[in-house]
Write a protein that holds these residues in place. Structure first.
Motif, mmCIF file in Angstrom:
data_model
loop_
_atom_site.group_PDB
_atom_site.id
_atom_site.type_symbol
_atom_site.label_atom_id
_atom_site.label_comp_id
_atom_site.label_asym_id
_atom_site.label_seq_id
_atom_site.Cartn_x
_atom_site.Cartn_y
_atom_site.Cartn_z
ATOM 1 N N ASN A 123 0.833 -1.199 0.000
ATOM 2 C CA ASN A 123 0.000 0.000 0.000
ATOM 3 C C ASN A 123 0.867 1.247 0.000
ATOM 4 O OD1 ASN A 123 -2.887 1.259 0.531
ATOM 5 N ND2 ASN A 123 -1.488 2.260 1.958
ATOM 6 N N SER A 153 -2.201 -6.237 -0.816
ATOM 7 C CA SER A 153 -2.121 -4.969 -0.091
ATOM 8 C C SER A 153 -3.504 -4.394 0.178
ATOM 9 C CB SER A 153 -1.286 -3.965 -0.887
ATOM 10 O OG SER A 153 0.045 -4.430 -0.995
ATOM 11 N N SER A 163 -4.774 5.452 2.173
ATOM 12 C CA SER A 163 -5.136 4.402 1.215
ATOM 13 C C SER A 163 -4.588 4.700 -0.170
ATOM 14 C CB SER A 163 -6.659 4.255 1.142
ATOM 15 O OG SER A 163 -7.187 3.769 2.360
ATOM 16 N N ILE A 216 -5.298 -1.740 -0.122
ATOM 17 C CA ILE A 216 -5.280 -0.427 -0.767
ATOM 18 C C ILE A 216 -6.520 0.404 -0.430
ATOM 19 C CG2 ILE A 216 -3.735 -1.076 -2.646
ATOM 20 C CD1 ILE A 216 -6.145 -1.631 -4.351
#
Length: 326
Positions: free
Chosen positions: A147, A172, A251, A174
């Motif tokens: 991320n 990840s 994010s 995200i």
């Protein structure tokens, strides 16, 4: 190139794939990967420790370098780091694992730790690797590290091409809000959140001993979820107003459309940490972003082959994609 992971017939479900791969699957063949540690001084008077793969046979200085950014509470000893070290060795690549602050086994000095959106730190590390290495540079981030890596790529745009050839994220989160809520619920809370907090809370208390008054120890000890921990510790120490603010601003998903370097985003659809509903679609990413979203795999749980299974297929696929697209 398209890779679609298929688990062994006996390894079913996201939780089984996650836990088995982390605890029991074979990470490497032959000798355990060896690392040589190097300490880098940071601009704010702190340090990070970088582990370089110490190969038995000297590699050319201009051979490709793979930089691996580890996940939450990870290190060069993590199962995925050892599996990527095996693949790097087979390909004749250099490899390095830069540890986020406090993750190398020694408490860092500054009144901060690390977080999922630490893209400034990632950028500083990559620039340092670029200065030190003569050959092509590639980077892969696992879970939290992925991320942060994708967050960096979305932030710097075309400048990423001046630093490295290609990047990849593996499992990840995200969308940190969706993933944070998932890990703090039900079985995930009882098993995974509890596991992470078992190491994160003592380390935070060590940080409090370094800097008395940094946060409220009673609130920290009472935290039973990552949300509560981030609200007391991670968010305020790193300039965020709250967990909600941190998860929103850190994010990587909103920035995927701005990435201007070849990038692979790999997420299993049965990852216990990352709801399928929050995964990006091709319309939400730039033309240089490739999405791999196999039905199976769990959270960094891509064990393959016959029993007891090994972890080499996923690192091979990721590094093969980067080789072909970088």
């Amino acid at each position: 190139m398209i890779w679609d992971y298929q688990p062994p017939w006996w390894l079913l479900g996201g939780n089984a794939q996650t836990i088995y791969s982390a605890k029991l699957a074979q990470r490497y063949v032959g000798a355990k990967p060896r690392w040589q540690r190097e300490r880098w001084d940071t601009q704010d008077g702190d340090f990070v420790d970088v582990d370089w793969r110490n190969d038995e046979i000297a590699l050319p200085d201009d051979a490709p370098l793979l930089v691996l950014f580890h996940g939450l509470e990870g290190s060069s000893s993590s199962h995925y780091a050892q599996a990527f070290a095996q693949e790097a060795k087979l390909r004749g690549w250099h490899m390095a694992v830069p540890h986020f602050r406090g993750c190398s086994g020694e408490l860092n000095w500054a009144p901060r730790a690390y977080h999922s959106g630490d893209f400034e730190e990632v950028g500083w590390m990559l620039s340092r690797f670029q200065m030190l290495h003569q050959g092509p540079l590639f980077a892969v981030g696992i879970s939290l590290g992925g991320n942060a890596l994708m967050r960096w790529a979305g932030e710097v745009g075309h400048s990423a091409n001046q630093v490295l050839q290609a990047i990849a994220s593996v499992c990840s989160p995200i969308d940190l809000t969706a993933s944070g809520n998932a890990i703090d619920t039900g079985f995930n809370k009882a098993v995974y959140a509890r596991m992470f907090l078992a190491t994160m809370k003592p380390r935070a208390m060590q940080k409090l001993a370094q800097f008395p008054g940094l946060f409220d120890p009673l609130e920290l000890r009472a935290a039973k979820t990552l949300y509560a921990f981030d609200n007391v510790f991670t968010a305020p120490l790193h300039g965020f107003n709250s967990t909600d603010d941190y998860w929103d601003r850190a994010s990587a998903k909103p920035g995927l459309s701005r990435i201007q370097v070849p990038a692979l985003v790999l997420n299993a659809r049965n990852d216990p940490f990352i709801p399928e509903s929050c995964l990006p679609t091709q319309g939400q990413v730039s033309d240089l972003v490739t999405l791999w979203q196999p039905e199976q795999g769990g959270h960094v749980g891509f064990a393959s082959g016959t029993f007891p299974a090994d972890l080499q297929e996923m690192p091979w696929a990721v590094m093969e994609w980067m080789t072909q697209n970088g």
